[in-house]
Design an enzyme around this catalytic site. Structure first.
Site, short mmCIF file in Angstrom:
data_model
loop_
_atom_site.label_atom_id
_atom_site.label_comp_id
_atom_site.label_asym_id
_atom_site.label_seq_id
_atom_site.Cartn_x
_atom_site.Cartn_y
_atom_site.Cartn_z
N SER A 110 55.08 58.46 60.81
CA SER A 110 55.06 57.93 59.44
C SER A 110 55.39 59.06 58.48
O SER A 110 55.12 60.25 58.78
CB SER A 110 53.66 57.40 59.10
OG SER A 110 53.57 57.10 57.73
N TYR A 124 44.65 58.76 59.66
CA TYR A 124 46.03 58.32 59.89
C TYR A 124 47.00 59.49 59.72
O TYR A 124 47.89 59.69 60.56
CB TYR A 124 46.35 57.20 58.89
CG TYR A 124 47.68 56.51 59.09
CD1 TYR A 124 47.88 55.62 60.13
CD2 TYR A 124 48.74 56.73 58.20
CE1 TYR A 124 49.08 54.96 60.29
CE2 TYR A 124 49.96 56.07 58.36
CZ TYR A 124 50.12 55.19 59.40
OH TYR A 124 51.33 54.54 59.56
N1 LIG Z 1 54.44 49.26 57.78
C1 LIG Z 1 54.64 50.47 57.24
O1 LIG Z 1 54.87 50.62 56.02
C2 LIG Z 1 54.61 51.69 58.12
C3 LIG Z 1 54.89 52.92 57.53
C4 LIG Z 1 54.89 54.05 58.31
C5 LIG Z 1 54.63 53.97 59.66
N2 LIG Z 1 54.33 52.77 60.22
C6 LIG Z 1 54.04 52.76 61.67
O2 LIG Z 1 54.87 51.83 62.31
C7 LIG Z 1 54.20 51.32 63.47
C8 LIG Z 1 54.24 49.82 63.45
O3 LIG Z 1 53.55 49.40 62.28
P1 LIG Z 1 53.60 47.93 61.71
O4 LIG Z 1 53.67 48.04 60.23
O5 LIG Z 1 54.61 47.13 62.45
O6 LIG Z 1 52.12 47.49 62.07
P2 LIG Z 1 51.60 46.12 62.67
O7 LIG Z 1 50.13 46.10 62.37
O8 LIG Z 1 52.44 44.98 62.16
O9 LIG Z 1 51.86 46.30 64.23
C9 LIG Z 1 51.07 47.15 65.02
C10 LIG Z 1 50.72 46.41 66.29
O10 LIG Z 1 49.89 47.27 67.10
C11 LIG Z 1 48.96 46.44 67.77
N3 LIG Z 1 47.80 47.24 68.20
C12 LIG Z 1 46.84 47.77 67.41
N4 LIG Z 1 45.93 48.43 68.17
C13 LIG Z 1 46.33 48.30 69.46
C14 LIG Z 1 45.81 48.77 70.70
N5 LIG Z 1 44.69 49.49 70.77
N6 LIG Z 1 46.49 48.48 71.84
C15 LIG Z 1 47.64 47.74 71.79
N7 LIG Z 1 48.18 47.28 70.64
C16 LIG Z 1 47.54 47.55 69.49
C17 LIG Z 1 48.56 45.40 66.74
O11 LIG Z 1 47.98 44.25 67.34
C18 LIG Z 1 49.89 45.12 66.04
O12 LIG Z 1 50.57 44.00 66.60
C19 LIG Z 1 52.78 51.91 63.43
O13 LIG Z 1 52.71 53.01 64.29
C20 LIG Z 1 52.62 52.33 61.99
O14 LIG Z 1 51.70 53.37 61.84
C21 LIG Z 1 54.33 51.62 59.49
#
Ligand SMILES: NC(=O)c1ccc[n+]([C@@H]2O[C@H](COP(=O)([O-])OP(=O)(O)OC[C@H]3O[C@@H](n4cnc5c(N)ncnc54)[C@H](O)[C@@H]3O)[C@@H](O)[C@H]2O)c1
Length: 233
Positions: A110, A124
């Site tokens: 991120s 985080y």
């Molecule tokens: N959305 C944003 O703005 C953003 C920004 C920077 C980084 N990210 C990163 O991108 C990645 C995806 O994020 P997203 O926004 O799609 O989030 P999201 O919450 O939509 O998806 C994350 C998924 O991980 C699954 N999960 C959580 N804990 C788990 C576990 N212990 N075992 C297995 N699965 C598990 C959840 O059920 C969920 O489906 C993450 O690593 C997040 O930190 C997102």
């Protein structure tokens, strides 16, 4: 393609999106915070597909709190889900990749692992910063085994992780970056496809922000973007 999630409904949504786009995917339910879950998902991939050559570590949960507010439970959970998982899934995936002549690992960190975020989120930030450091070390350790390891740093993407934010914050998240448009999961997927492909065969150990230019912006330009005032004179 094997879609791994702890939440079956979320995994089904992901598989549906892949199927609608003409792809093929199956589901494996696991908690990647546990080493046993990491091992089981790699075994499932080999069982179902016969090999493992691309691994995308995208699981992540938020971890709010300034340092005085961080609880031990929250710290442990966020570090386990966000950081430990990428190391322990890779622990079992790398020997399979070596057996297969190489592979590509794509870690999703991120921009919060590079610079302080809009929200206070010490667990985080620490987990995502750790992912960036571990990516570089893994790339160096496994280059001679033809395993490439790269890291994507998403900016403000609109996904289920952030759909609870109100309209004002959603607009702020969009406006703050130079491009001023809202990021989608597909923007990250396109970067990952490149890093998984032969087209990136000479790229390893990099940190690729996919952030509408957020990491390029200095303090004054961030203020201009928020105020919607682009008079830089
Ligand atoms: N959305 C944003 O703005 C953003 C920004 C920077 C980084 N990210 C990163 O991108 C990645 C995806 O994020 P997203 O926004 O799609 O989030 P999201 O919450 O939509 O998806 C994350 C998924 O991980 C699954 N999960 C959580 N804990 C788990 C576990 N212990 N075992 C297995 N699965 C598990 C959840 O059920 C969920 O489906 C993450 O690593 C997040 O930190 C997102």
């Amino acid at each position: 393609m094997l879609i791994v999630d702890i939440d079956e409904a979320a995994a089904i949504t992901t598989v549906q999106a892949i199927t609608e786009a003409g792809g093929e995917a199956s589901i494996f339910i696991a908690d990647v915070a546990k080493e046993s879950g990491c091992k089981a998902l790699v075994e499932a991939a080999i069982d179902r597909y016969g090999k493992l050559d691309i691994l995308m570590n995208s699981v992540g949960i938020g971890g709010p709190g300034a340092t005085p507010d961080v609880t031990e439970d929250a710290w442990n959970r966020v570090l386990d889900v966000d950081l430990k998982s990428m190391v322990f899934i890779s622990k079992y995936a790398i020997p399979e990749m070596i057996r297969n002549g190489g592979g590509s690992i794509i870690n999703v960190a991120s921009v919060d692992g590079i610079r302080a975020a809009m929200t206070k989120n010490i667990p985080y930030a620490a987990a995502k910063g750790g992912m960036i450091a571990a990516t570089r070390a893994m790339a160096v350790h496994h280059g001679r085994e033809n395993i490439r390891v790269n890291c994507i740093a998403p900016g403000m993407i609109y996904t289920s992780m952030v759909e609870a934010v109100d309209d004002r914050r959603r607009q702020l998240r969009r406006n703050i970056a130079p491009l001023g448009t809202e990021g989608r999961a597909e923007d990250i997927a396109m970067a990952a496809i490149f890093l998984a492909s032969e087209e990136s065969r000479w790229i390893t150990g990099i940190l690729l922000p996919v952030d509408a230019g957020l990491m390029a912006a200095g303090p004054q330009s961030l203020i201009n973007n928020i105020l919607d005032d682009y008079d830089y004179v």
